[in-house]
Design a protein around this motif. Structure first.
Motif, short mmCIF file in Angstrom:
data_model
loop_
_atom_site.label_atom_id
_atom_site.label_comp_id
_atom_site.label_asym_id
_atom_site.label_seq_id
_atom_site.Cartn_x
_atom_site.Cartn_y
_atom_site.Cartn_z
N SER A 98 5.48 -8.54 1.10
CA SER A 98 5.38 -6.89 1.02
C SER A 98 5.27 -6.82 -0.85
O SER A 98 5.09 -6.58 -1.87
CB SER A 98 5.71 -6.32 1.11
OG SER A 98 7.12 -6.10 0.85
N ARG B 225 -5.55 -0.46 5.13
CA ARG B 225 -5.14 -0.84 5.58
C ARG B 225 -5.38 0.94 5.77
O ARG B 225 -4.63 1.28 5.49
CB ARG B 225 -3.79 -1.45 4.36
CG ARG B 225 -2.02 -0.50 6.16
CD ARG B 225 -2.06 -1.94 6.78
NE ARG B 225 -1.13 -1.24 7.32
CZ ARG B 225 0.03 -1.69 7.14
NH1 ARG B 225 0.60 -2.50 6.74
NH2 ARG B 225 0.88 -0.84 7.61
N ASP C 214 4.51 -6.77 10.79
CA ASP C 214 4.25 -4.79 11.18
C ASP C 214 4.02 -5.07 10.27
O ASP C 214 3.65 -3.28 9.50
CB ASP C 214 6.06 -4.60 10.88
CG ASP C 214 6.95 -4.69 12.49
OD1 ASP C 214 5.78 -5.02 13.22
OD2 ASP C 214 7.86 -4.78 12.38
N GLU C 215 3.32 -5.94 9.11
CA GLU C 215 2.12 -5.89 7.89
C GLU C 215 1.29 -5.15 7.50
O GLU C 215 0.42 -5.18 7.38
CB GLU C 215 3.33 -6.89 6.70
CG GLU C 215 4.40 -6.00 6.22
CD GLU C 215 5.10 -4.85 5.33
OE1 GLU C 215 3.87 -4.18 4.89
OE2 GLU C 215 5.83 -4.11 5.52
N SER C 216 1.10 -6.47 8.98
CA SER C 216 -0.33 -6.32 9.66
C SER C 216 -1.30 -5.03 9.55
O SER C 216 -0.49 -3.98 10.06
CB SER C 216 -0.46 -7.13 10.74
OG SER C 216 -0.20 -8.30 10.38
N HIS D 244 1.72 -5.52 -3.64
CA HIS D 244 1.29 -4.46 -3.08
C HIS D 244 0.82 -3.86 -3.92
O HIS D 244 1.78 -3.39 -3.95
CB HIS D 244 1.21 -4.78 -1.77
CG HIS D 244 1.04 -6.06 -1.57
ND1 HIS D 244 0.14 -6.47 -0.33
CD2 HIS D 244 1.82 -7.19 -1.64
CE1 HIS D 244 0.53 -7.15 0.43
NE2 HIS D 244 0.90 -7.91 -0.10
N TRP E 247 -3.34 -6.96 -3.49
CA TRP E 247 -2.11 -8.13 -2.93
C TRP E 247 -2.45 -9.03 -4.34
O TRP E 247 -3.50 -9.61 -4.44
CB TRP E 247 -2.38 -8.83 -2.45
CG TRP E 247 -1.15 -9.47 -2.05
CD1 TRP E 247 -0.26 -9.90 -2.47
CD2 TRP E 247 -1.10 -10.32 -0.93
NE1 TRP E 247 0.58 -10.87 -2.11
CE2 TRP E 247 0.25 -11.14 -1.02
CE3 TRP E 247 -2.01 -10.37 0.13
CZ2 TRP E 247 0.54 -11.87 0.19
CZ3 TRP E 247 -1.49 -11.63 1.35
CH2 TRP E 247 0.05 -12.59 1.22
#
Length: 255
Positions: free
Chosen positions: A85, A57, A134-136, A88, A70
């Motif tokens: 989420s 990320r 949005d977490e991608s 993580h 994860w």
């Protein structure tokens, strides 16, 4: 593209089947991919195969870790945990993070032991989060690739304990072009640290040239044996060669 669910292909089904064939609690496959999709995760979850995901990320600044772990990701894909989420963890420091399920030194452990090995999916270029877009995070543009190469150390590109495990693995490249510089740097760095010369590497690639075959067969480039074959045909043949799948056998009627 990534907001919808895609069904596993024959290849995903074969890969998801393989962990059940491994009897040692200290050894499970490590799947490394530059894809962003979650088809393999769904295929493993459908087989109730526990797995973790390690994914890149791009951090907002240079001081933030670029890999995340994860834990028990299979629970999300089985619907047991709704939040993307959950569980993580930033992998930091990269060279001492020891919380990956790579198996312990002891030969025998009960399956419930947290130190048993689980399947690990390593997503070098990030992952999609269909339920929380949005977490991608993706390495997809030219700028992303430049930043990736700037942030990931050539000599230590992966978490140390993961890399140490991979040094002792065979490598099988599936449909991979073997021209991606950032992946080749990782592989050749690991192969250079091998002490066993009996470990083999293979690549299944359609339209492989004679140059490809000779280049990758050299000691300098990892002794990769190239199979010039369509990946779909290879996956179908491999699927046919697997032992009977207990999950595919209908239950015996009880009279």
């Amino acid at each position: 593209l990534f907001s919808q669910r895609y069904e596993p292909t024959d290849l995903h089904e074969v890969l998801a089947h393989i962990p059940s064939l491994v009897t040692s609690v200290n050894r499970k496959p490590i799947f490394i991919t530059t894809n962003y999709d979650t088809v393999l995760e769904h295929a493993l979850a459908e087989r109730n195969e526990p797995f973790d995901v390690v994914y890149y990320r791009e951090p907002p600044n240079a001081d933030v870790p670029c890999y995340r772990h994860w834990k028990n990701a299979h629970k999300h894909f089985r619907g047991e945990e709704r939040s993307f989420s959950s569980n993580h963890t930033e992998i930091t420091p990269l060279q001492s993070y020891a919380d990956l399920p790579l198996g312990a030194d002891e030969a025998l452990r009960p399956a419930s032991d947290p130190k048993c090995a689980r399947v690990i999916i390593v997503k070098i270029h990030g992952t999609v989060a269909p339920d929380a877009f949005d977490e991608s995070g993706f390495v997809i543009t030219s700028d992303h690739y430049v930043n990736f190469l700037r942030r990931v150390e050539v000599s230590n590109p992966l978490p140390k304990f993961l890399a140490s495990r991979m040094i002792h693995c065979h490598f099988l490249f599936l449909g991979y072009g073997l021209q991606d510089v950032n992946i080749l740097v990782i592989c050749q760095n690991l192969w250079g640290q091998r002490t066993k010369k009996t470990l083999n590497n293979w690549a299944v690639k359609v339209n492989a040239t004679e140059f490809d075959e000779k280049y990758w067969a050299s000691e300098e480039h990892g002794k990769v044996t190239m199979f010039n074959c369509d990946l779909t045909a290879y996956a179908q043949a491999l699927k046919a060669a697997l032992p009977p799948d207990p999950l595919a056998v209908p239950p015996t009627p009880i009279s």
